[in-house]
Design a protein around this motif. Structure first.
Motif, PDB file in Angstrom:
ATOM      1  N   ASN A  73      -3.024  -4.416  -5.393  1.00  0.00           N
ATOM      2  CA  ASN A  73      -1.726  -4.451  -4.720  1.00  0.00           C
ATOM      3  C   ASN A  73      -1.396  -3.077  -4.149  1.00  0.00           C
ATOM      4  OD1 ASN A  73      -0.165  -7.240  -5.567  1.00  0.00           O
ATOM      5  ND2 ASN A  73      -1.610  -6.564  -7.129  1.00  0.00           N
TER       6      ASN A  73
ATOM      7  N   THR B 266       1.495  -4.221   0.473  1.00  0.00           N
ATOM      8  CA  THR B 266       1.181  -5.611   0.151  1.00  0.00           C
ATOM      9  C   THR B 266       2.449  -6.455   0.220  1.00  0.00           C
ATOM     10  OG1 THR B 266      -0.626  -4.932  -1.310  1.00  0.00           O
ATOM     11  CG2 THR B 266       0.208  -7.170  -1.574  1.00  0.00           C
TER      12      THR B 266
ATOM     13  N   TYR C 144       4.568 -10.336  -0.179  1.00  0.00           N
ATOM     14  CA  TYR C 144       4.647 -11.503  -1.049  1.00  0.00           C
ATOM     15  C   TYR C 144       5.655 -12.477  -0.442  1.00  0.00           C
ATOM     16  CZ  TYR C 144       2.859  -7.704  -3.866  1.00  0.00           C
ATOM     17  OH  TYR C 144       2.139  -6.619  -4.296  1.00  0.00           O
TER      18      TYR C 144
ATOM     19  N   ALA D 297       5.572 -12.088  -6.211  1.00  0.00           N
ATOM     20  CA  ALA D 297       5.554 -10.698  -6.657  1.00  0.00           C
ATOM     21  C   ALA D 297       5.413 -10.612  -8.167  1.00  0.00           C
ATOM     22  CB  ALA D 297       6.823  -9.975  -6.194  1.00  0.00           C
TER      23      ALA D 297
ATOM     24  N   ALA E 255       1.847 -11.453  -9.202  1.00  0.00           N
ATOM     25  CA  ALA E 255       0.943 -10.338  -8.894  1.00  0.00           C
ATOM     26  C   ALA E 255       1.110  -9.185  -9.871  1.00  0.00           C
ATOM     27  CB  ALA E 255       1.192  -9.848  -7.468  1.00  0.00           C
TER      28      ALA E 255
ATOM     29  N   VAL F 126       3.583  -6.919  -9.834  1.00  0.00           N
ATOM     30  CA  VAL F 126       4.273  -5.732  -9.317  1.00  0.00           C
ATOM     31  C   VAL F 126       5.724  -5.679  -9.777  1.00  0.00           C
ATOM     32  CG1 VAL F 126       2.765  -5.455  -7.311  1.00  0.00           C
ATOM     33  CG2 VAL F 126       4.810  -6.863  -7.122  1.00  0.00           C
TER      34      VAL F 126
ATOM     35  N   TYR G 210       5.625  -4.475  -1.423  1.00  0.00           N
ATOM     36  CA  TYR G 210       5.511  -3.344  -2.347  1.00  0.00           C
ATOM     37  C   TYR G 210       5.440  -2.058  -1.529  1.00  0.00           C
ATOM     38  CZ  TYR G 210       3.432   0.107  -5.419  1.00  0.00           C
ATOM     39  OH  TYR G 210       3.184   1.262  -6.107  1.00  0.00           O
TER      40      TYR G 210
END
Length: 319
Positions: free
Chosen positions: A12, A16, A18, A24, A27, A29, A123
């Motif tokens: 990520n 990146t 989402y 998110a 993932a 993050v 992000y």
């Protein structure tokens, strides 16, 4: 038991995107789906979402003036009650500030169009929490405020996945990026081995002590004695004290670098003052954050202090 990951998340990189908060979260993050702050006062806060949820948020790109959690009507996005630093997410951001932990920033399409994605979430890198304070928000309620500053590439490097590391290995924060949040604080294990030949990667610089001509003048006036405890630190190179601004410099406080906004303090009382653990009353009384009387501030002839600076400091500390 939740494991909080501080620093970059493998796979990520910055930029990146989402489709939604759920993506998110999956993932890794941002580890919670609904709350804007991931973390708590036991482990720190490892990420925040900036997406227009609070009217008082200010997004300047590399600097974010962030509003804490609580007291907000999620439907109308208006403040309907006071916030508190004891709220778990708000306390987490303070702990990240104190320990120099990196905070991932995820921007949503509901935020400032100049810095936010057109759709979904993105992000946008690692930031540090520089400071926190109370203030009265646009709706008239007391809110928790944080100033976050984006880490430079060299500052962010220690919190990134190193070549060859496997996903899920300890990356990032000092002492390892994987922090387990238990119900109780456990005794520390064996001391870490450390590094016999430490690298020179830059970390987060938590505190900067400035020495301007104004600071030097005030320290000379007091003979380097702290105005709160009268202590003088006698070092091999001479006496030492720190010039402490009463109203912080820069946005959003806009304090001046002038004698009327400067105190001569020892390092301990400088930190306590900056963090709102002690305040100065209009009659120069020194109080701790429990309201206990710690004495009277020493003020010498010729040192005229603007009392509105003390009032601004007290407001920020919640007094």
């Amino acid at each position: 038991m939740t494991t909080y990951v501080f620093g970059e998340i493998p796979g990520n990189p910055v930029g990146t995107t989402y489709a939604d908060r759920g993506a998110a979260m999956r993932a890794g993050v941002h580890q919670v789906q609904m709350q804007g702050i991931s973390g708590n006062g036991h482990v720190g806060a490892n990420s925040i979402v900036v997406s227009g949820g609070y009217a008082d948020d200010e997004d300047h790109g590399d600097v974010i003036i962030y509003t804490g959690a609580g007291g907000n009507d999620t439907q109308t996005k208006t403040q309907i009650d006071h916030q508190s630093f004891s709220q778990h997410g708000n306390a987490g951001l303070i702990l990240s500030e104190e320990n120099g932990l990196p905070v991932r920033v995820i921007r949503g399409s509901g935020g400032d169009p100049l810095h936010s994605p057109a759709t979904g979430f993105r992000y946008d890198g690692l930031y540090r929490v520089e400071s926190h304070w109370y203030e009265t928000g646009l709706q008239g309620y007391r809110i928790c405020r944080y100033r976050l500053v984006k880490l430079s590439p060299s500052e962010a490097e220690p919190y990134s996945l190193a070549p060859g590391d496997a996903p899920g290995s300890a990356v990032g924060a000092p002492g390892g990026a994987l922090v387990k949040d238990g119900a109780k604080r456990r005794k520390p294990g064996p001391p870490p081995l450390g590094a016999k030949k430490p690298s020179r990667n830059a970390g987060v610089q938590v505190r900067v002590v400035r020495d301007t001509a104004v600071s030097h003048w005030v320290k000379e006036l007091y003979g380097y004695a702290c105005q709160i405890c009268d202590q003088i630190l006698d070092l091999p190179v001479g006496n030492y004290a720190e010039g402490a601004h009463i109203r912080p410099l820069g946005a959003p406080h806009h304090g001046p670098d002038t004698v009327d906004n400067m105190l001569c303090l020892c390092p301990t009382h400088h930190v306590l003052f900056d963090k709102g653990a002690i305040v100065i009353t209009d009659d120069l009384g020194v109080l701790d954050h429990h309201g206990h009387d710690l004495g009277t501030l020493t003020v010498k002839a010729g040192h005229l202090i603007y009392h509105d600076h003390f009032r601004h400091h007290r407001d920020g500390a919640g007094f």
